[in-house]
Design an enzyme around this catalytic site. Structure first.
Site, PDB file in Angstrom:
ATOM      1  N   GLY A   1       0.682  -1.254  -0.178  1.00 42.18           N
ATOM      2  CA  GLY A   1       0.222   0.074   0.069  1.00 42.18           C
ATOM      3  C   GLY A   1       0.848   1.171   0.044  1.00 42.18           C
TER       4      GLY A   1
ATOM      5  N   GLU B   1       4.868  -6.240   1.995  1.00 45.26           N
ATOM      6  CA  GLU B   1       4.308  -6.715   0.694  1.00 45.26           C
ATOM      7  C   GLU B   1       4.119  -5.614  -0.273  1.00 45.26           C
ATOM      8  OE1 GLU B   1       1.386 -10.404   2.436  1.00 45.26           O
ATOM      9  OE2 GLU B   1       0.536  -8.371   2.081  1.00 45.26           O
ATOM     10  N   PRO B   2       5.168  -4.812  -0.699  1.00 43.57           N
ATOM     11  CA  PRO B   2       5.150  -3.653  -1.387  1.00 43.57           C
ATOM     12  C   PRO B   2       4.842  -4.171  -2.879  1.00 43.57           C
ATOM     13  CG  PRO B   2       7.381  -3.964  -0.926  1.00 43.57           C
ATOM     14  CD  PRO B   2       6.649  -4.941  -0.214  1.00 43.57           C
TER      15      PRO B   2
ATOM     16  N   ARG C   1       2.701  -1.602  -5.854  1.00 46.47           N
ATOM     17  CA  ARG C   1       2.905  -0.267  -6.252  1.00 46.47           C
ATOM     18  C   ARG C   1       4.103   0.464  -6.190  1.00 46.47           C
ATOM     19  NH1 ARG C   1      -1.839   2.679  -7.568  1.00 46.47           N
ATOM     20  NH2 ARG C   1      -2.881   1.268  -5.968  1.00 46.47           N
TER      21      ARG C   1
ATOM     22  N   ARG D   1      -7.362   1.945 -15.033  1.00 45.46           N
ATOM     23  CA  ARG D   1      -7.351   2.728 -13.758  1.00 45.46           C
ATOM     24  C   ARG D   1      -8.108   3.860 -13.824  1.00 45.46           C
ATOM     25  NH1 ARG D   1      -3.261   4.212 -11.651  1.00 45.46           N
ATOM     26  NH2 ARG D   1      -3.992   3.877  -9.166  1.00 45.46           N
TER      27      ARG D   1
ATOM     28  N   TYR E   1     -10.665   3.640 -11.236  1.00 44.97           N
ATOM     29  CA  TYR E   1     -10.648   4.440  -9.867  1.00 44.97           C
ATOM     30  C   TYR E   1     -10.560   5.874 -10.091  1.00 44.97           C
ATOM     31  CZ  TYR E   1      -8.556  -0.049  -8.757  1.00 44.97           C
ATOM     32  OH  TYR E   1      -8.232  -1.293  -8.490  1.00 44.97           O
TER      33      TYR E   1
ATOM     34  N   CYS F   1     -15.718   0.983 -27.363  1.00 45.10           N
ATOM     35  CA  CYS F   1     -16.996   1.556 -27.379  1.00 45.10           C
ATOM     36  C   CYS F   1     -17.626   1.942 -25.943  1.00 45.10           C
ATOM     37  CB  CYS F   1     -18.105   0.854 -28.342  1.00 45.10           C
ATOM     38  SG  CYS F   1     -17.370   0.664 -29.886  1.00 45.10           S
ATOM     39  N   GLU F   2     -17.086   2.630 -25.457  1.00 49.83           N
ATOM     40  CA  GLU F   2     -17.629   3.082 -23.852  1.00 49.83           C
ATOM     41  C   GLU F   2     -17.412   4.488 -23.551  1.00 49.83           C
ATOM     42  OE1 GLU F   2     -19.079   1.095 -21.525  1.00 49.83           O
ATOM     43  OE2 GLU F   2     -18.642  -0.949 -22.126  1.00 49.83           O
TER      44      GLU F   2
ATOM     45  N   TYR G   1      -0.518  -2.330 -11.824  1.00 49.46           N
ATOM     46  CA  TYR G   1      -2.237  -2.557 -11.986  1.00 49.46           C
ATOM     47  C   TYR G   1      -2.219  -1.784 -13.301  1.00 49.46           C
ATOM     48  CZ  TYR G   1      -1.910  -3.199  -7.075  1.00 49.46           C
ATOM     49  OH  TYR G   1      -1.506  -3.891  -5.941  1.00 49.46           O
TER      50      TYR G   1
HETATM   51  C1  LIG Z   1      -2.582  -5.819  -3.394  1.00 49.93           C
HETATM   52  C2  LIG Z   1      -2.013  -6.437  -2.361  1.00 49.93           C
HETATM   53  C3  LIG Z   1      -0.833  -5.782  -1.863  1.00 49.93           C
HETATM   54  C4  LIG Z   1       0.095  -4.741  -2.803  1.00 49.93           C
HETATM   55  O1  LIG Z   1      -0.544  -3.489  -2.603  1.00 49.93           O
HETATM   56  P1  LIG Z   1       0.101  -2.097  -3.182  1.00 49.93           P
HETATM   57  O2  LIG Z   1      -0.352  -1.123  -2.928  1.00 49.93           O
HETATM   58  O3  LIG Z   1       0.523  -2.595  -4.673  1.00 49.93           O
HETATM   59  O4  LIG Z   1       1.732  -2.096  -2.439  1.00 49.93           O
HETATM   60  C5  LIG Z   1      -0.121  -6.273  -0.834  1.00 49.93           C
HETATM   61  N1  LIG Z   1      -0.720  -7.227   0.055  1.00 49.93           N
HETATM   62  C6  LIG Z   1      -1.967  -7.734  -0.489  1.00 49.93           C
HETATM   63  C7  LIG Z   1      -2.515  -8.713   0.588  1.00 49.93           C
HETATM   64  C8  LIG Z   1      -2.507  -7.123  -1.429  1.00 49.93           C
HETATM   65  O5  LIG Z   1      -3.695  -7.713  -1.914  1.00 49.93           O
END
Ligand SMILES: *Cc1c(COP(=O)(O)O)cnc(C)c1O
Length: 448
Positions: A239, A274-275, A277, A313, A317, A377-378, A406
């Site tokens: 995140g 868990e990076p 993005r 995206r 979003y 076509c949207e 993404y």
């Molecule tokens: C999507 C996701 C991430 C990665 O999120 P980023 O915003 O891309 O860093 C990490 N852990 C889990 C469980 C996710 O679903």
């Protein structure tokens, strides 16, 4: 920040002019910079070094095997959310013990696959899943490790579609329920419940939500310790933000680390990150060509050969992607993308500091204001609305920045559009790492 800068008015990816690659491979085209991937990975690793974390790159943000291999070679593990991603992570050479598996709907087949592969941790999201995991582990005569995904009920202040850590989210369990979860399953033999996992949303463009979520989670870990349950591992998810060339301020890895490390220091917990993005977003651009210009009433449209099926995206979003021609006059080059940066030099730091007036939708002299749209076509098929651009013509190559995360992974064949090619650049070398789909690919698997 990244290795996409202009040199003599031409956009370079590391040491290669992107126009040369587009001329050979065609458009639309995803282009990744190996050295940007590496530098982002290293920044996170260095920032959090004191905690000696296991960094598990989130495969879902950018899944290409060659991208995963670049990170694997840096020492990265992988965060997977499906059997397909686990397959990819292993194909990329991922070490099983550095793979963590999250997701609310893991099937028996996926659980078995992960057990057979001997992954590091199952990130368990519900009691029902835990029951199933125990059943399958006993059946296999195997002992597996699990982390409970908790939901610390903080607002990550991100888009409602990407917020995952609030109480009414489908992910994880709330903290009260987590205590009961350990009472029920904390002493199970076949599944060692010894970790806590959280992932509060994406992107989280400030440090406060992490501090709030971790503080609550550490209280839980202390309460569990009092009750006789030893938590060995805490996985704080992904995140971290990425700089999208808009005026949003995004903390860099060191700033997240500065806020997070003091909370975890001296606790003897194995830390997992868990990076996704924050590693992959700036490492990729989408290259597309202008097909037509069209004026409708007061509105100017720039019609390009990439569409929502290539990059969803903006439609999904309302995400901002900076779009700029790959070849521009000197005075149109945004300040932070100027320079003779070689891939070995330190990339410029992400911050709003380098912005010039042409960066953020304010048309300067000689610029146009346009909607950048695709052929699908949207009406939702747009990559930018009301965007200031240097003048462009049919045939011009445009770069859609910060498209590495993404981007391709969410692409589809909608409107029977073959998916784009993917190219990896490493210094002065480049190669196609996924060929453009053909019409034959489109109907493969269809049965008469
Ligand atoms: C999507 C996701 C991430 C990665 O999120 P980023 O915003 O891309 O860093 C990490 N852990 C889990 C469980 C996710 O679903």
């Amino acid at each position: 920040m990244d290795h996409f800068v202009y040199h003599d008015g031409r956009l370079m990816c590391e040491d290669v002019a992107v126009e040369n690659i587009a001329a050979k491979v065609g458009t639309p085209l995803y282009l990744y910079s190996a050295n940007t991937l590496r530098s982002h990975y290293r920044r996170i690793a260095e920032a959090f070094a004191e905690l000696n974390p296991t960094i598990c790159f989130s495969v879902k943000s950018c899944q290409n095997l060659s991208v995963c291999r670049v990170l694997q070679a840096e020492g990265s593990g992988f965060d997977v959310v499906s059997g397909g991603e686990l397959f990819r992570a292993l194909q990329a050479g991922g070490e099983p013990e550095k793979i963590v598996f999250a997701g609310v709907g893991k099937s028996d087949a996926e659980i078995m696959q992960a057990m057979t592969s001997r992954i590091g941790y199952f990130n368990v999201e519900s009691e029902a899943e835990m029951e199933n995991l125990i059943r399958l582990a006993r059946q296999q005569g195997q002992v597996v490790r699990a982390a409970l995904r908790v939901n610390p009920d903080v607002d990550p202040r991100t888009h409602r579609y990407t917020s995952t850590g609030k109480k009414e989210s489908k992910f994880g369990v709330d903290l009260e329920r987590a205590r009961r979860f350990f009472d029920t399953y904390g002493r199970t033999d076949a599944v060692r419940l010894c970790g806590i996992h959280l992932h509060i949303g994406s992107p989280v463009n400030s440090v406060e939500p992490y501090v709030a979520a971790l503080t609550r989670t550490l209280e839980l870990i202390d309460q569990l310790a009092t009750a006789g349950f030893r938590v060995e591992m805490v996985d704080i998810g992904g995140g971290f933000g990425a700089y999208y060339d808009n005026d949003q301020q995004v903390p860099v890895a060191a700033e997240y680390a500065r806020a997070i490390i003091p909370l975890l220091r001296g606790r003897g917990l194995q830390v997992v990150l868990e990076p996704g993005r924050s590693i992959s977003a700036n490492a990729g651009i989408l290259l597309t060509r202008v097909q037509y210009l069209k004026q409708s009433g007061e509105k100017q449209f720039v019609i390009i050969d990439a569409a929502m099926n290539d990059l969803i995206r903006p439609a999904l979003y309302e995400a901002y992607h900076h779009i700029w021609p790959a070849k521009v006059e000197e005075h149109f080059i945004p300040n932070h993308r100027r320079g003779l940066l070689s891939h070995s030099a330190a990339p410029a730091e992400a911050s709003g500091a380098g912005k010039c007036q042409t960066d953020f939708g304010v048309p300067a002299e000689g610029m146009i204001l346009a909607d950048v749209v695709g052929p699908v076509c949207e009406s939702g098929d747009f990559l930018a609305k009301g965007r200031a651009l240097p003048p462009v013509q049919a045939g011009d190559l445009l770069a859609v920045f910060t498209a590495g995360a993404y981007g391709f992974v969410m692409s589809s064949n909608y409107n029977s559009r073959p998916r784009a090619a993917e190219v990896l650049v490493d210094g002065s070398m480049w190669r196609v790492v996924r060929r453009r789909e053909s019409y034959a690919d489109l109907i493969r698997g269809e049965v008469d």
